[in-house]
Design a protein around this motif. Structure first.
Motif, PDB file in Angstrom:
ATOM      1  N   THR A 102       0.815  -1.217   0.000  1.00  0.00           N
ATOM      2  CA  THR A 102       0.000   0.000   0.000  1.00  0.00           C
ATOM      3  C   THR A 102       0.847   1.265   0.000  1.00  0.00           C
ATOM      4  N   SER A 103       2.161   1.116  -0.038  1.00  0.00           N
ATOM      5  CA  SER A 103       3.016   2.307   0.039  1.00  0.00           C
ATOM      6  C   SER A 103       3.221   2.985  -1.307  1.00  0.00           C
ATOM      7  N   ASN A 105       1.573   4.343  -4.929  1.00  0.00           N
ATOM      8  CA  ASN A 105       0.288   4.780  -5.486  1.00  0.00           C
ATOM      9  C   ASN A 105      -0.132   3.844  -6.623  1.00  0.00           C
TER      10      ASN A 105
ATOM     11  N   ASN B 208      -5.953   9.199   3.735  1.00  0.00           N
ATOM     12  CA  ASN B 208      -5.500   8.371   4.847  1.00  0.00           C
ATOM     13  C   ASN B 208      -4.674   7.190   4.382  1.00  0.00           C
ATOM     14  N   ARG B 210      -1.789   4.768   2.903  1.00  0.00           N
ATOM     15  CA  ARG B 210      -0.369   4.703   3.191  1.00  0.00           C
ATOM     16  C   ARG B 210       0.466   5.386   2.098  1.00  0.00           C
ATOM     17  N   TYR B 211       0.026   5.256   0.834  1.00  0.00           N
ATOM     18  CA  TYR B 211       0.856   5.831  -0.220  1.00  0.00           C
ATOM     19  C   TYR B 211       0.868   7.356  -0.202  1.00  0.00           C
ATOM     20  N   ILE B 212      -0.153   7.950   0.390  1.00  0.00           N
ATOM     21  CA  ILE B 212      -0.149   9.413   0.538  1.00  0.00           C
ATOM     22  C   ILE B 212       0.878   9.808   1.600  1.00  0.00           C
ATOM     23  N   MET B 213       0.864   9.058   2.716  1.00  0.00           N
ATOM     24  CA  MET B 213       1.846   9.294   3.768  1.00  0.00           C
ATOM     25  C   MET B 213       3.252   9.063   3.205  1.00  0.00           C
ATOM     26  N   ALA B 214       3.398   8.000   2.398  1.00  0.00           N
ATOM     27  CA  ALA B 214       4.706   7.697   1.822  1.00  0.00           C
ATOM     28  C   ALA B 214       5.158   8.834   0.904  1.00  0.00           C
ATOM     29  N   ARG B 216       4.308  11.943   1.083  1.00  0.00           N
ATOM     30  CA  ARG B 216       4.690  13.081   1.935  1.00  0.00           C
ATOM     31  C   ARG B 216       6.071  12.840   2.540  1.00  0.00           C
ATOM     32  N   SER B 217       6.323  11.571   2.932  1.00  0.00           N
ATOM     33  CA  SER B 217       7.609  11.270   3.574  1.00  0.00           C
ATOM     34  C   SER B 217       8.759  11.450   2.599  1.00  0.00           C
ATOM     35  N   TYR B 229      -1.631  12.840  -6.663  1.00  0.00           N
ATOM     36  CA  TYR B 229      -1.615  11.503  -6.069  1.00  0.00           C
ATOM     37  C   TYR B 229      -2.957  11.114  -5.474  1.00  0.00           C
ATOM     38  N   ALA B 230      -3.564  12.044  -4.756  1.00  0.00           N
ATOM     39  CA  ALA B 230      -4.814  11.693  -4.073  1.00  0.00           C
ATOM     40  C   ALA B 230      -6.005  11.809  -5.020  1.00  0.00           C
TER      41      ALA B 230
END
Lengths: 342, 314
Positions: A102-103, A105, B208, B210-214, B216-217, B229-230
């Protein structure tokens, strides 16, 4: 000795929920030096992933850092503006998350995502071809065969292990001085886990990248880390050299945790388990958070929280080692009745 | 993809056959003699017989169905009882106006609803989020005919700055647009609210992930994370709804066309129902149904292109 690369001091994180405010991290302190591999270990819910996310302020919207400092390369990340923080993300500190599935896109090719990650810290305008070439090199370096062709694939066309390699390749694009690997191998089978750990060690050796390895797996920690932080209910209960802790753990929780690791020498015997369960963050006891499950606990353990004490190169949060207590109030180390092998 | 497209086309073919069979049989459901109903009780018997013959009503039912298919395939949907013009040509004159109206409303809904939803999702609990929450629900619950009447009252009657009725002429684009504005807004109102709600919900979910958080990271700029992305992921469920919704939009167009006395497919069908002009109703409904099927087919293909995961699953 030079200043550490990362110093976490008194970090406090809470989550605001409908049920109340959850103290997820409380007074967490530790250091990571340049080129060091430091492990963070603990059960589910002990706050280790919150810690990984809090360092770069990637907490979910209901999470908040309410105290402490995160000093990285001389700056406090907890108080940087979001614009300055963005420049640290991916360049100074990169993160690889738990679930490689899930990491990435799902709607963009791996190449598109890598080029965006490169551009995030790009100096001036580099052509797409240059960026793509660099992305292919990065993928090749982490062991993705036929990267020039594969870069045009979408994430779902890769296996879990390959996706984690891609995540590591992205994390290394800007040669960060610290890599946070949050359960980076937990979703993979043991063979892949070993491969990814080997890769992380190689990166550490060749680039001098410091790694903060968050894992629930003591075996993983023992294999790659120099130092380890043991977490329990949002606190760092023991911290120090990995050999020292594995050989002579001080905290009763660390002892119990080590005893719960299956090993071939104890074949046929019942695996030790820690009695009781992790306290709910909504109703934390006032004293030591482990007291309820601890075989040594005495009155003082339930009354107040032990401070973090230095002891023979380790730091430990337990009244067993608090010499300021009168002998009568102090718990006694009677390891025979505690879970764990002496 | 090709394999999928082929299967989808075969499925669509059967749907169309079913619809056409149903439409061919529709006249059997009309109580009494449909020809008499139109021509009146006093019409001479020869005229009734000749119309009946033209409509194949003197043939057995299976033959009626066959002739409907055979003629439709040649583009012949029968003739208007009143003007004796061919139904196909009547539909061809009406169709562009309806298509323009539907597309204009959809564009309006997309241009206003999507950014509104994204803004609300990225500022949850903010004042604009709360205002849009109330506004969007009011918009969703407002039927096109209510919105149409309100717009008429305000802009045409009270301020007299917009034409109240009519279509304008396509050869005079400015005038045509002026006539298009109010009907398009009336039809879009529900959809602006609906899209905003839909995009907000799926955007909140995606943010929410994980790939959005990734992302951003990795230090990717917030605007890129949100709008590239979103949004791409958040829009996928929206496409499906819009596809199905276009059918509802065509239905809503009937009300709007009647209120604004605007030429179009809806107006044509509406008038024909009132005069029991059966061939036009049948032809008009067929074209609406075909449009609906075509839009759904198109939606599926677009869906396929946006979400690469479906490509494999199918």
């Amino acid at each position: 000795m030079s200043d550490p690369l990362l110093t976490v001091a008194g970090l406090e994180v809470v989550y605001h929920t409908d049920a109340g405010t959850l103290p997820a991290l409380s007074d967490v302190c530790f250091e990571v030096r340049e080129g060091q591999i430091v492990g963070v270990v603990g059960e589910s819910g002990c706050g280790k992933s919150t810690l990984g996310a809090a360092l770069l302020r990637l907490l979910s919207p209901n999470g908040e850092i309410v105290g402490g400092r995160v000093m990285f390369a001389g700056r406090d990340l907890a108080s940087l503006s979001s614009g300055e923080l963005r420049k640290v993300r991916g360049r100074g500190i990169a993160t690889v998350f738990q679930d490689p599935l899930t990491s990435l896109n799902p709607t963009f090719t791996v190449g598109q995502q890598m080029i965006d990650a490169e551009r995030a810290h790009g100096q001036g305008r580099e052509s797409k071809d240059v960026l793509r070439r660099r992305a292919i090199d990065a993928l090749t370096r982490v062991g993705i065969p036929d990267a020039a062709r594969r870069i045009r694939n979408h994430p779902h066309e890769f296996s879990g292990g390959m996706r984690q390699r891609i995540m590591i390749a992205i994390a290394l694009l800007h040669e960060p001085s610290l890599l946070i690997a949050d359960e980076a191998t937990s979703a993979l089978d043991v063979t892949l886990e070993a491969q990814i750990l080997k890769l992380l060690k190689e990166i550490n050796a060749s680039h001098g990248t410091a790694i903060l390895l968050i894992s629930h797996n003591l075996g993983v920690i023992a294999e790659v880390c120099e130092r380890v932080v043991v977490m329990y209910a949002g606190r760092a209960v023991e911290e120090g050299d990995v050999y020292a802790i594995f050989d002579r753990p001080l905290h009763p929780y660390t002892r119990a945790l080590l005893a719960a690791v299956p090993s071939p020498q104890h074949r046929g015997t019942t695996l030790a388990a820690i009695p009781g369960r992790v306290p709910s963050l909504l109703a934390l006891p006032p004293g030591c958070k482990y007291a309820d499950r601890c075989a040594h606990a005495v009155a003082v353990c339930f009354a107040r929280e032990p401070a973090s004490l230095a002891r023979g190169g380790l730091r430990v949060r337990c009244f067993l080692y608090d010499d300021s207590l009168p002998a009568a109030d102090k718990p006694r180390a009677d390891w025979a009745k505690a879970p764990g092998r002496a | 993809m090709l394999d999928y497209a082929l299967r989808r086309l075969v499925m669509t073919f059967f749907v169309v056959v079913l619809i056409m069979t149903f439409l061919a049989l529709l006249i059997q459901l009309v109580p009494g003699d449909p020809v008499r109903l139109v021509l009146g009780a006093k019409a001479p018997e020869e005229l009734v017989q000749s119309v009946r013959h033209d409509m194949y009503l003197d043939k057995p039912v299976p033959a009626q169905v066959y002739y409907f298919f055979a003629n439709a395939l040649h583009g012949d949907l029968g003739v208007d009882f009143q003007s004796q013009r061919s139904v196909t040509s009547l539909i061809w004159t009406a169709l562009p106006h309806t298509a323009i109206l539907a597309l204009a409303s959809l564009a309006l809904a997309g241009l206003l609803g999507v950014p509104l939803g994204v803004y609300a999702a990225t500022h949850p609990g903010g004042w604009l989020d709360r205002v849009t929450a109330v506004a969007t629900i009011s918009l969703i619950t407002m039927p096109a005919y209510v919105a149409g009447l309100l717009l008429l009252l305000v802009f045409s009657v009270h301020w007299s700055i917009m034409p109240a009725t009519g279509t304008g002429n396509l050869s005079n684009p400015a005038d045509y647009l002026k006539h298009l504005a109010l009907p398009a807004i009336a039809l879009a109102v529900t959809w602006i609210g609906y899209l905003a709600r839909l995009v907000r919900t799926s955007m909140l979910e995606v943010l929410n992930e994980r790939y959005i958080m990734a992302a951003r990271s990795q230090g990717i700029r917030d605007r890129l994370v949100v709008y590239k992305y979103a949004l791409r992921n958040a829009v996928i469920p929206t496409i499906a709804v819009v596809g199905v919704g276009l059918g509802t939009l065509l239905g809503g167009a009937i009300f709007v066309e009647v209120i604004f006395a605007r030429a179009g497919l809806g107006m044509l069908i509406y008038n024909s129902i009132q005069t029991r002009n059966f061939p036009i109703v049948r032809g008009g409904v067929l074209v609406v149904a075909l449009l609906f099927v075509a839009v759904n087919l198109l939606t599926d293909f677009v869906y396929h292109m946006v979400d690469p995961r479906i490509r494999v699953v199918s």
